[in-house]
Design a protein around this motif. Sequence first.
Motif, PDB file in Angstrom:
ATOM      1  N   ASN A   1       0.853  -1.189   0.000  1.00 49.80           N
ATOM      2  CA  ASN A   1       0.000   0.000   0.000  1.00 49.80           C
ATOM      3  C   ASN A   1       0.893   1.244   0.000  1.00 49.80           C
ATOM      4  O   ASN A   1       1.795   1.356   0.833  1.00 49.80           O
ATOM      5  CB  ASN A   1      -0.896  -0.011   1.257  1.00 49.80           C
ATOM      6  CG  ASN A   1      -1.944   1.081   1.229  1.00 49.80           C
ATOM      7  OD1 ASN A   1      -1.626   2.263   1.033  1.00 49.80           O
ATOM      8  ND2 ASN A   1      -3.193   0.717   1.406  1.00 49.80           N
ATOM      9  N   CYS A   2       0.628   2.177  -0.900  1.00 47.11           N
ATOM     10  CA  CYS A   2       1.505   3.358  -1.011  1.00 47.11           C
ATOM     11  C   CYS A   2       1.101   4.474  -0.052  1.00 47.11           C
ATOM     12  O   CYS A   2       1.806   5.476   0.060  1.00 47.11           O
ATOM     13  CB  CYS A   2       1.558   3.867  -2.446  1.00 47.11           C
ATOM     14  SG  CYS A   2       0.062   4.739  -2.967  1.00 47.11           S
ATOM     15  N   GLY A   3      -0.055   4.336   0.618  1.00 46.59           N
ATOM     16  CA  GLY A   3      -0.484   5.355   1.572  1.00 46.59           C
ATOM     17  C   GLY A   3      -1.042   6.606   0.914  1.00 46.59           C
ATOM     18  O   GLY A   3      -1.166   7.643   1.552  1.00 46.59           O
ATOM     19  N   GLY A   4      -1.353   6.528  -0.386  1.00 50.19           N
ATOM     20  CA  GLY A   4      -1.947   7.678  -1.068  1.00 50.19           C
ATOM     21  C   GLY A   4      -0.983   8.427  -1.973  1.00 50.19           C
ATOM     22  O   GLY A   4      -1.383   9.327  -2.706  1.00 50.19           O
TER      23      GLY A   4
ATOM     24  N   ASP B   1      -2.058   8.503  -5.456  1.00 47.34           N
ATOM     25  CA  ASP B   1      -2.897   7.347  -5.750  1.00 47.34           C
ATOM     26  C   ASP B   1      -4.129   7.424  -4.855  1.00 47.34           C
ATOM     27  O   ASP B   1      -4.031   7.310  -3.636  1.00 47.34           O
ATOM     28  CB  ASP B   1      -2.113   6.063  -5.447  1.00 47.34           C
ATOM     29  CG  ASP B   1      -2.940   4.811  -5.654  1.00 47.34           C
ATOM     30  OD1 ASP B   1      -4.049   4.904  -6.208  1.00 47.34           O
ATOM     31  OD2 ASP B   1      -2.452   3.725  -5.269  1.00 47.34           O
TER      32      ASP B   1
ATOM     33  N   CYS C   1      -6.147   3.665  -2.980  1.00 49.23           N
ATOM     34  CA  CYS C   1      -5.803   2.824  -1.820  1.00 49.23           C
ATOM     35  C   CYS C   1      -6.076   3.478  -0.475  1.00 49.23           C
ATOM     36  O   CYS C   1      -5.791   2.895   0.559  1.00 49.23           O
ATOM     37  CB  CYS C   1      -4.323   2.446  -1.896  1.00 49.23           C
ATOM     38  SG  CYS C   1      -3.254   3.892  -1.809  1.00 49.23           S
TER      39      CYS C   1
ATOM     40  N   TYR D   1      -0.035   2.589 -12.920  1.00 48.58           N
ATOM     41  CA  TYR D   1       1.127   2.585 -12.018  1.00 48.58           C
ATOM     42  C   TYR D   1       2.462   2.673 -12.752  1.00 48.58           C
ATOM     43  O   TYR D   1       3.471   3.063 -12.164  1.00 48.58           O
ATOM     44  CB  TYR D   1       1.098   1.346 -11.111  1.00 48.58           C
ATOM     45  CG  TYR D   1      -0.013   1.446 -10.084  1.00 48.58           C
ATOM     46  CD1 TYR D   1       0.123   2.295  -8.985  1.00 48.58           C
ATOM     47  CD2 TYR D   1      -1.204   0.750 -10.234  1.00 48.58           C
ATOM     48  CE1 TYR D   1      -0.906   2.431  -8.060  1.00 48.58           C
ATOM     49  CE2 TYR D   1      -2.234   0.883  -9.314  1.00 48.58           C
ATOM     50  CZ  TYR D   1      -2.073   1.729  -8.226  1.00 48.58           C
ATOM     51  OH  TYR D   1      -3.084   1.867  -7.314  1.00 48.58           O
TER      52      TYR D   1
ATOM     53  N   CYS E   1       0.907  -0.371  -6.459  1.00 44.43           N
ATOM     54  CA  CYS E   1       0.349  -0.419  -5.104  1.00 44.43           C
ATOM     55  C   CYS E   1      -0.705  -1.532  -5.123  1.00 44.43           C
ATOM     56  O   CYS E   1      -1.710  -1.421  -5.819  1.00 44.43           O
ATOM     57  CB  CYS E   1      -0.269   0.941  -4.800  1.00 44.43           C
ATOM     58  SG  CYS E   1      -1.365   1.013  -3.387  1.00 44.43           S
TER      59      CYS E   1
END
Length: 259
Positions: free
Chosen positions: A93-96, A117, A120, A237, A216
């Motif tokens: 997960n990229c955390g946004g 992003d 997620c 991505y 992600c």
Amino acid sequence: MQNYLDGVVESEGGGGHDLEYYKVQALMSRTYAMKYKDRHAKEGFGVCDRVHCQAYHNQLRFTPLIDTAVRQTTGMVMVDERNQLVDAYFHANCGGQTSEPDYVWNNKIPYLRTFKDTFCIYTRQATWEKRIPQSQWREFLVSRYDYPVNDSVLGPMIYTFNQPERSAFFQYPWLGIPLRDIREKFGLKSTFFNCYPEGDEVVLRGRGYGHGVGLCQEGAMKMARYGYSYLQIALYYFPGVKVINYNEQQFFSQKGRLE
Ligand SMILES: [Zn+2]
Ligand SMILES: [Zn+2]
């Protein structure tokens, strides 16, 4: 390759997702495996079954959908504009916001740039919290990086940090404290965190899980659920890459060498 990818896609992605997610994961994992197939050549084998290469626990256990996804993408890989296999990095997960590869490995990759992003942010591993004793935090920053504890401004700020957008360093780049070092030292889920003091602890509130570079996984799972195709997800991505058949890639890369 079919059997190997079945096991990898399941080990890396888990059960219960949509077909298009499994297809994009198969595309990533095949590209990665083809690019790094000789990574352990000196030890007498191709790839290992750990996170070092790609996790491979066992063959298919949960869902036949994974086998279908691997079959439906047979031979498909991602290449750059020179038809070379790309670095198909992925993370939970990229955390946004995805990471610049540069922040993680000190090396730039043209088709991988940071971006926001939105897929997620409301998922399982989107946020985390961790508390660390202030004594440990202070000791690490002072002994290893000479943090200016006696400075009237910076001294009291040692437990406080905000990053509305991903940055590479703690507080100011000129202090020379890479967030990836803090992540490694304290076993954090990501480098994308804010922190503040509370009692005798530092409270870290973070976003995302993993290095944040490339695809992600939780964002991709959400995109698949919304009906995006695996190609749309891959290009979201990895903007600017091409998805082609591996046999074609072999042809072009050999042709490239001859010219
Ligand atoms: Zn390995
Ligand atoms: Zn994400």
